[in-house]
Design a protein around this motif. Sequence first.
Motif, PDB file in Angstrom:
ATOM      1  N   SER A 318       0.826  -1.210   0.000  1.00 63.90           N
ATOM      2  CA  SER A 318       0.000   0.000   0.000  1.00 63.90           C
ATOM      3  C   SER A 318       0.862   1.263   0.000  1.00 63.90           C
ATOM      4  CB  SER A 318      -0.934  -0.002   1.217  1.00 63.90           C
ATOM      5  OG  SER A 318      -0.191   0.120   2.420  1.00 63.90           O
ATOM      6  N   ILE A 319       2.056   1.193   0.602  1.00 64.49           N
ATOM      7  CA  ILE A 319       2.973   2.342   0.557  1.00 64.49           C
ATOM      8  C   ILE A 319       3.389   2.603  -0.885  1.00 64.49           C
ATOM      9  CG2 ILE A 319       5.232   3.215   1.269  1.00 64.49           C
ATOM     10  CD1 ILE A 319       4.970   1.645   3.841  1.00 64.49           C
ATOM     11  N   ASN A 320       3.768   1.527  -1.609  1.00 64.80           N
ATOM     12  CA  ASN A 320       4.149   1.679  -3.023  1.00 64.80           C
ATOM     13  C   ASN A 320       2.991   2.205  -3.853  1.00 64.80           C
ATOM     14  OD1 ASN A 320       6.875   0.918  -3.144  1.00 64.80           O
ATOM     15  ND2 ASN A 320       6.347  -1.243  -3.028  1.00 64.80           N
ATOM     16  N   ASP A 321       1.808   1.626  -3.626  1.00 70.46           N
ATOM     17  CA  ASP A 321       0.659   2.006  -4.448  1.00 70.46           C
ATOM     18  C   ASP A 321       0.212   3.435  -4.174  1.00 70.46           C
ATOM     19  OD1 ASP A 321       0.713  -0.481  -5.531  1.00 70.46           O
ATOM     20  OD2 ASP A 321      -0.926  -1.297  -4.324  1.00 70.46           O
ATOM     21  N   ARG A 322       0.254   3.842  -2.904  1.00 66.51           N
ATOM     22  CA  ARG A 322      -0.279   5.160  -2.548  1.00 66.51           C
ATOM     23  C   ARG A 322       0.738   6.280  -2.727  1.00 66.51           C
ATOM     24  NH1 ARG A 322      -3.351   6.729   3.153  1.00 66.51           N
ATOM     25  NH2 ARG A 322      -3.940   8.849   2.556  1.00 66.51           N
ATOM     26  N   TYR A 323       1.992   6.006  -2.386  1.00 64.61           N
ATOM     27  CA  TYR A 323       2.995   7.080  -2.395  1.00 64.61           C
ATOM     28  C   TYR A 323       4.090   6.896  -3.454  1.00 64.61           C
ATOM     29  CZ  TYR A 323       0.842   7.813   2.181  1.00 64.61           C
ATOM     30  OH  TYR A 323      -0.050   8.019   3.186  1.00 64.61           O
ATOM     31  N   GLY A 324       4.101   5.738  -4.132  1.00 65.35           N
ATOM     32  CA  GLY A 324       5.087   5.515  -5.184  1.00 65.35           C
ATOM     33  C   GLY A 324       6.248   4.649  -4.711  1.00 65.35           C
ATOM     34  N   HIS A 325       6.975   4.086  -5.693  1.00 62.53           N
ATOM     35  CA  HIS A 325       8.070   3.174  -5.370  1.00 62.53           C
ATOM     36  C   HIS A 325       9.207   3.873  -4.633  1.00 62.53           C
ATOM     37  CE1 HIS A 325       6.849  -0.617  -7.170  1.00 62.53           C
ATOM     38  NE2 HIS A 325       6.295   0.073  -8.146  1.00 62.53           N
ATOM     39  N   ARG A 326       9.388   5.161  -4.868  1.00 59.97           N
ATOM     40  CA  ARG A 326      10.466   5.856  -4.161  1.00 59.97           C
ATOM     41  C   ARG A 326      10.195   5.857  -2.661  1.00 59.97           C
ATOM     42  NH1 ARG A 326      12.993  11.335  -6.372  1.00 59.97           N
ATOM     43  NH2 ARG A 326      13.727   9.752  -7.825  1.00 59.97           N
ATOM     44  N   ALA A 327       8.947   6.071  -2.287  1.00 64.51           N
ATOM     45  CA  ALA A 327       8.594   6.027  -0.869  1.00 64.51           C
ATOM     46  C   ALA A 327       8.804   4.623  -0.323  1.00 64.51           C
ATOM     47  CB  ALA A 327       7.147   6.460  -0.665  1.00 64.51           C
ATOM     48  N   GLY A 328       8.457   3.607  -1.143  1.00 62.12           N
ATOM     49  CA  GLY A 328       8.686   2.231  -0.715  1.00 62.12           C
ATOM     50  C   GLY A 328      10.157   1.958  -0.489  1.00 62.12           C
ATOM     51  N   ASP A 329      11.004   2.430  -1.417  1.00 59.90           N
ATOM     52  CA  ASP A 329      12.452   2.266  -1.245  1.00 59.90           C
ATOM     53  C   ASP A 329      12.941   2.975   0.016  1.00 59.90           C
ATOM     54  OD1 ASP A 329      12.542   0.804  -3.543  1.00 59.90           O
ATOM     55  OD2 ASP A 329      13.415   2.369  -4.783  1.00 59.90           O
ATOM     56  N   ASP A 330      12.430   4.193   0.259  1.00 64.93           N
ATOM     57  CA  ASP A 330      12.820   4.940   1.454  1.00 64.93           C
ATOM     58  C   ASP A 330      12.424   4.192   2.726  1.00 64.93           C
ATOM     59  OD1 ASP A 330      13.863   6.939  -0.106  1.00 64.93           O
ATOM     60  OD2 ASP A 330      12.138   8.266   0.067  1.00 64.93           O
ATOM     61  N   ALA A 331      11.283   3.529   2.682  1.00 61.79           N
ATOM     62  CA  ALA A 331      10.837   2.762   3.849  1.00 61.79           C
ATOM     63  C   ALA A 331      11.799   1.611   4.132  1.00 61.79           C
ATOM     64  CB  ALA A 331       9.426   2.237   3.624  1.00 61.79           C
ATOM     65  N   LEU A 332      12.237   0.922   3.083  1.00 62.45           N
ATOM     66  CA  LEU A 332      13.177  -0.181   3.246  1.00 62.45           C
ATOM     67  C   LEU A 332      14.516   0.297   3.800  1.00 62.45           C
ATOM     68  CD1 LEU A 332      12.500  -2.105  -0.092  1.00 62.45           C
ATOM     69  CD2 LEU A 332      11.686  -2.720   2.186  1.00 62.45           C
ATOM     70  N   VAL A 333      15.009   1.411   3.251  1.00 63.54           N
ATOM     71  CA  VAL A 333      16.292   1.962   3.703  1.00 63.54           C
ATOM     72  C   VAL A 333      16.202   2.424   5.152  1.00 63.54           C
ATOM     73  CG1 VAL A 333      17.950   3.833   3.355  1.00 63.54           C
ATOM     74  CG2 VAL A 333      17.017   2.622   1.376  1.00 63.54           C
ATOM     75  N   THR A 334      15.106   3.104   5.484  1.00 67.86           N
ATOM     76  CA  THR A 334      14.924   3.604   6.857  1.00 67.86           C
ATOM     77  C   THR A 334      14.858   2.452   7.851  1.00 67.86           C
ATOM     78  OG1 THR A 334      13.732   5.539   6.043  1.00 67.86           O
ATOM     79  CG2 THR A 334      13.422   4.968   8.357  1.00 67.86           C
ATOM     80  N   PHE A 335      14.116   1.411   7.492  1.00 61.80           N
ATOM     81  CA  PHE A 335      13.988   0.272   8.398  1.00 61.80           C
ATOM     82  C   PHE A 335      15.327  -0.434   8.575  1.00 61.80           C
ATOM     83  CE2 PHE A 335      13.094  -4.232   9.183  1.00 61.80           C
ATOM     84  CZ  PHE A 335      12.389  -4.119  10.369  1.00 61.80           C
ATOM     85  N   ALA A 336      16.062  -0.637   7.482  1.00 64.98           N
ATOM     86  CA  ALA A 336      17.368  -1.309   7.570  1.00 64.98           C
ATOM     87  C   ALA A 336      18.323  -0.516   8.460  1.00 64.98           C
ATOM     88  CB  ALA A 336      17.954  -1.498   6.177  1.00 64.98           C
ATOM     89  N   ALA A 337      18.309   0.812   8.319  1.00 62.23           N
ATOM     90  CA  ALA A 337      19.187   1.652   9.149  1.00 62.23           C
ATOM     91  C   ALA A 337      18.832   1.514  10.624  1.00 62.23           C
ATOM     92  CB  ALA A 337      19.078   3.106   8.702  1.00 62.23           C
TER      93      ALA A 337
END
Length: 433
Positions: A318-337
């Motif tokens: 839903s993050i990808n669908d609603r806010y775009g793949h860039r937001a999805g990528d940012d979520a992955l990077v933020t969580f990994a950090a």
Amino acid sequence: MADSSEHFASPGVFAASFYHCAVGMAHVDLDGRFIRVNPRLCEFLGYSEDVLQQLTFQEITAGPFLKKDESNLHDLLEGRTDSYSMEKQYVHASGRAIWGKLTVSLVRDSDEKPEYLISVVEDIDEKKCIESRLSDTESLFKHIVSSFSHRTFVWVANSDLSRILYVNDGYQTIWGRSPLELFEQPLAFLNHVHEEDRARVEQELRQPGLREWGLEYRVITRSGSTRYIHDRGTTIYDSEGNAQFLIGTADDVSDDKSMYHALLAANKKLKVMSRTDGLTGILNRRELLYQIDKEIQRIHRGDFSSTLLFIDLNEFKSINDRYGHRAGDDALVTFAAKINTLLRETDSFGRYGGDEFVVLLHNADEQNARSFHRRLLAEPLTLMVGPGADIEITFSVGISAWRANCKSAQIWVEQADDDMYCEKRKRSAARIS
């Protein structure tokens, strides 16, 4: 044109195949309007069935691909081809461009007149993203290697030296020879090694089970000058220990050896890149499973145990669908950090795939793992998706301490994955009740 619904007047296997197909399918009239669409196509494009049937394929085709698509369709209608296939970008309902592989065939009536089109659309968006990242990595590699071409000859071959896969401009620069001769005969460069050094160099490179080498020798350039070469290389193995490639670097050290050390550092960086996830910088799936297998071997040799955590981000799609793949990528990077701030040096952490992560807590039992989980939950993790707009990144965790039946990394990960889904079901049931 006859009503295409006649083809599915009674339920049957073809109608079921259309609606339940794992790829997008549509019937399209000769003007490009959607007559019938299946659920998978609606899901891929983000439109409801009713909305999609009010559109034409021209309206949802990204501009750069429309002319080619219409040209292919014209050839199909004119009978110059029976079907066509192309990779193209569609305009998703959210406005973003997504990649699909389109295959179109034409249905004709009993008089052989064109009646309607059958379109099959395969979702290749993730594949294209991976290809793009791979292309970026290859470009980086070529940039690093080409920057040393004036002093270093770099080559990559298969494990038995029967085929050259890559040669940089260094061969032309240092040897003064065309690299084409190497693609015809990988060891052709030996013909230009000084006759006093040639036998020694050939013996080293032809030895059975070659793993790595280091040689110094002289070469005679096309102009007749002598250059001193420092040649080193290594064998690259897959996760099962099978030799895959030979990578060689031959430095011109006639003046000094400084450039060789710079290339060594670049090769080390490339090796690190091959072990890590290109987006988050943590271990990739292959390296992660390798580290877990090594941990199992250590457990068998000692008297300690370790624990895996399988973590899945909630509502990631839903993050990808609603806010775009860039937001999805940012979520992955933020969580990994965030995870990295909680790990010890002995622990391992990697991206298993998509929005799934695995943490290996070395020499830690289930109680230690649950303590780690509590620390992770202690501070909510948020992501800014727009001016003044934040969303909370939530996740589900499965925990699996090592047990004797964990014979491989894959089995151990699956046990932690099963525990994660069990926890998800419990929470879902609790919310419903």
